[in-house]
Design an enzyme around this catalytic site. Structure first.
Site, PDB file in Angstrom:
ATOM      1  N   TYR A 125      12.840 -40.646 -49.631  1.00  0.00           N
ATOM      2  CA  TYR A 125      12.664 -39.675 -50.644  1.00  0.00           C
ATOM      3  C   TYR A 125      11.055 -38.971 -50.730  1.00  0.00           C
ATOM      4  O   TYR A 125      10.598 -37.874 -51.365  1.00  0.00           O
ATOM      5  CB  TYR A 125      12.478 -40.534 -52.126  1.00  0.00           C
ATOM      6  CG  TYR A 125      12.679 -39.759 -53.513  1.00  0.00           C
ATOM      7  CD1 TYR A 125      14.023 -39.275 -53.677  1.00  0.00           C
ATOM      8  CD2 TYR A 125      11.871 -39.186 -54.086  1.00  0.00           C
ATOM      9  CE1 TYR A 125      14.131 -38.825 -55.073  1.00  0.00           C
ATOM     10  CE2 TYR A 125      11.954 -38.465 -55.229  1.00  0.00           C
ATOM     11  CZ  TYR A 125      13.206 -38.392 -55.511  1.00  0.00           C
ATOM     12  OH  TYR A 125      13.260 -37.350 -56.755  1.00  0.00           O
ATOM     13  N   LYS A 177      21.232 -50.680 -47.488  1.00  0.00           N
ATOM     14  CA  LYS A 177      22.280 -49.929 -46.872  1.00  0.00           C
ATOM     15  C   LYS A 177      21.883 -50.610 -45.211  1.00  0.00           C
ATOM     16  O   LYS A 177      21.761 -49.727 -44.329  1.00  0.00           O
ATOM     17  CB  LYS A 177      22.273 -48.570 -46.765  1.00  0.00           C
ATOM     18  CG  LYS A 177      23.276 -47.721 -45.812  1.00  0.00           C
ATOM     19  CD  LYS A 177      24.595 -47.813 -46.318  1.00  0.00           C
ATOM     20  CE  LYS A 177      25.721 -47.164 -45.757  1.00  0.00           C
ATOM     21  NZ  LYS A 177      27.150 -47.367 -46.058  1.00  0.00           N
ATOM     22  N   ASP A 212      26.870 -48.257 -51.366  1.00  0.00           N
ATOM     23  CA  ASP A 212      28.255 -47.447 -51.609  1.00  0.00           C
ATOM     24  C   ASP A 212      28.794 -48.534 -52.521  1.00  0.00           C
ATOM     25  O   ASP A 212      29.532 -48.122 -53.649  1.00  0.00           O
ATOM     26  CB  ASP A 212      28.682 -47.143 -50.338  1.00  0.00           C
ATOM     27  CG  ASP A 212      28.754 -47.999 -48.957  1.00  0.00           C
ATOM     28  OD1 ASP A 212      27.709 -48.758 -49.088  1.00  0.00           O
ATOM     29  OD2 ASP A 212      29.584 -48.068 -48.348  1.00  0.00           O
ATOM     30  N   ASP A 236      17.027 -43.444 -57.157  1.00  0.00           N
ATOM     31  CA  ASP A 236      17.136 -42.225 -57.909  1.00  0.00           C
ATOM     32  C   ASP A 236      18.399 -41.859 -58.364  1.00  0.00           C
ATOM     33  O   ASP A 236      18.801 -41.380 -59.396  1.00  0.00           O
ATOM     34  CB  ASP A 236      16.673 -41.026 -56.981  1.00  0.00           C
ATOM     35  CG  ASP A 236      16.718 -39.691 -57.441  1.00  0.00           C
ATOM     36  OD1 ASP A 236      16.067 -39.405 -58.490  1.00  0.00           O
ATOM     37  OD2 ASP A 236      17.111 -38.844 -56.892  1.00  0.00           O
TER      38      ASP A 236
END
Ligand code: NAI
Length: 343
Positions: A125, A177, A212, A236
């Site tokens: 980010y 992840k 996910d 976010d």
């Protein structure tokens, strides 16, 4: 009377001034001992001082170490860098605390009570990006660099773990992840697991989940989660998802907590599509103000504010359009202030 607490006030862009007026009216009705120093940032900063983050605004926060901030507009693609990201960096606001709680029962999901803790300074980010030109295409390749550090991961994980204990939460879930971004998000997962084993084992349950799968599980069965802690970009996205579980962006506050300051805001942006029309829901910023009162160790005042918000929404049934009502910002504010004054 407690001594006044100096705090910086940034009304912000778009719907910012409208929802800030509502919030100030509520705080005044409560008798909150805050002494405001009004400053500009974002588009308003550009208009007033030719700078989206004027030095005067930074000086004010440096002095007060406390701010209530409306949303700040950031142009997409080109233009200036996000003032929000710069504020986080300037004041080392490493933890972004985003609670989502059902305030209006009977929606698609009931009894939601979740907290997302988002790392606020690192990861993909941070916007360290560039293009590589090929031939006559200046934007032929786009590249971004993500950076997560052991120390940066540890401090936000520690914040999340301490927050869980202090607020009686039972479970913390690390969202990652690490199956694909083995280094970038693996370091976050590994640091969290080690920290838990070393210092927190048995004080709450630690779980881990891939981003996910987490998104799917949050939609299928959000009640299985309690505190979610994750890296910047995932946080976010997840915090907006979680906002959707409790009625949308108009209902979720955020606190940016750091070493040098604490800045409270709504999770949503400046909503340019409805700015100036008097329909914005001020609840998210009001709840951010309640978090600020907690931070200032004024828990009775924050409890009064939360009760008044709940009663306005559910007893008086005064609601803005985004949560199924017909009232505008001003009517909601009048009802809320009446609740506060008559409590
Ligand atoms: P947004 O959050 O401003 O709006 C998304 C949708 O939600 C819009 O349809 C809007 O009308 C609605 N909405 C948002 N807040 C609402 C409220 N209080 N009451 C009723 N409806 C509400 O997101 P968007 O449009 O992507 O961003 C607009 C600008 O805000 C951009 O410049 C963006 O960079 C900035 N932004 C600033 C943030 C901050 O200052 N913390 C956070 C997110 C975006």
């Amino acid at each position: 009377m407690p001594p006044p607490i100096p705090a910086t006030l940034i009304p912000g862009d778009g719907i910012g001034p409208e929802i800030m007026d509502a919030t100030l009216a509520a705080l005044e009705a409560l008798g909150a001992p805050l002494r405001w120093d009004m400053q500009a940032a974002g588009l308003q900063g550009v208009k007033e001082a030719g700078d989206p983050l004027p030095p005067k605004t930074l000086d004010s926060i440096r002095r007060t170490r406390l701010a209530l901030k409306g949303p700040l507009e950031t142009p997409s693609g080109g233009g200036y860098r996000s003032s929000n990201v710069r504020l986080r960096e300037e004041f080392n606001l490493y933890a972004n605390l985003r609670p989502a709680r059902t305030l209006i029962p009977g929606g698609r999901f009931d009894n939601i009570d979740l907290v997302v803790v988002r790392e606020n300074l690192e990861g993909l980010y941070i916007g360290h990006e560039h293009y590589i030109p090929i031939g006559d295409d200046p934007h032929a390749v786009a590249m971004a660099t993500g950076v997560n550090t052991r120390q940066g991961s540890r401090r936000v994980l520690e914040f999340a773990f301490e927050h869980a204990i202090a607020t009686g939460r039972k479970k913390v879930t690390i969202v990652h992840k690490a199956n694909i971004m083995k280094a970038l998000t693996g370091i976050f997962l590994e640091t969290g697991q080690q920290l838990y084993e070393r210092k927190y084992k048995g004080r709450f349950t630690l779980d881990t989940v891939i981003i996910d799968a987490c998104a799917m599980k949050l939609v299928l069965n959000p009640w299985q989660f309690d505190v979610l802690v994750t890296t910047n970009l995932f946080g976010d996205i997840l915090s907006d998802l979680v906002a959707g579980l409790v009625g949308g962006l108009g209902m979720t506050p955020g606190a940016n907590i750091g070493i040098d300051a604490a800045i409270f805001e709504a999770v949503h942006g400046s909503a340019p599509d409805i700015a100036g029309t008097g329909v914005a829901n001020p609840t998210a910023l009001l709840l951010a103000a309640a978090m600020m009162l907690d931070h200032c160790r004024l828990p009775e005042m924050s409890a009064r504010l939360r009760t008044a918000i709940g009663d306005t929404l559910n007893v008086d049934k005064v609601r803005t359009g985004d949560v199924g009502g017909h009232s505008g910002t001003a009517e909601f504010t009048r009802a809320l202030v009446t609740r506060i004054v008559n409590a």
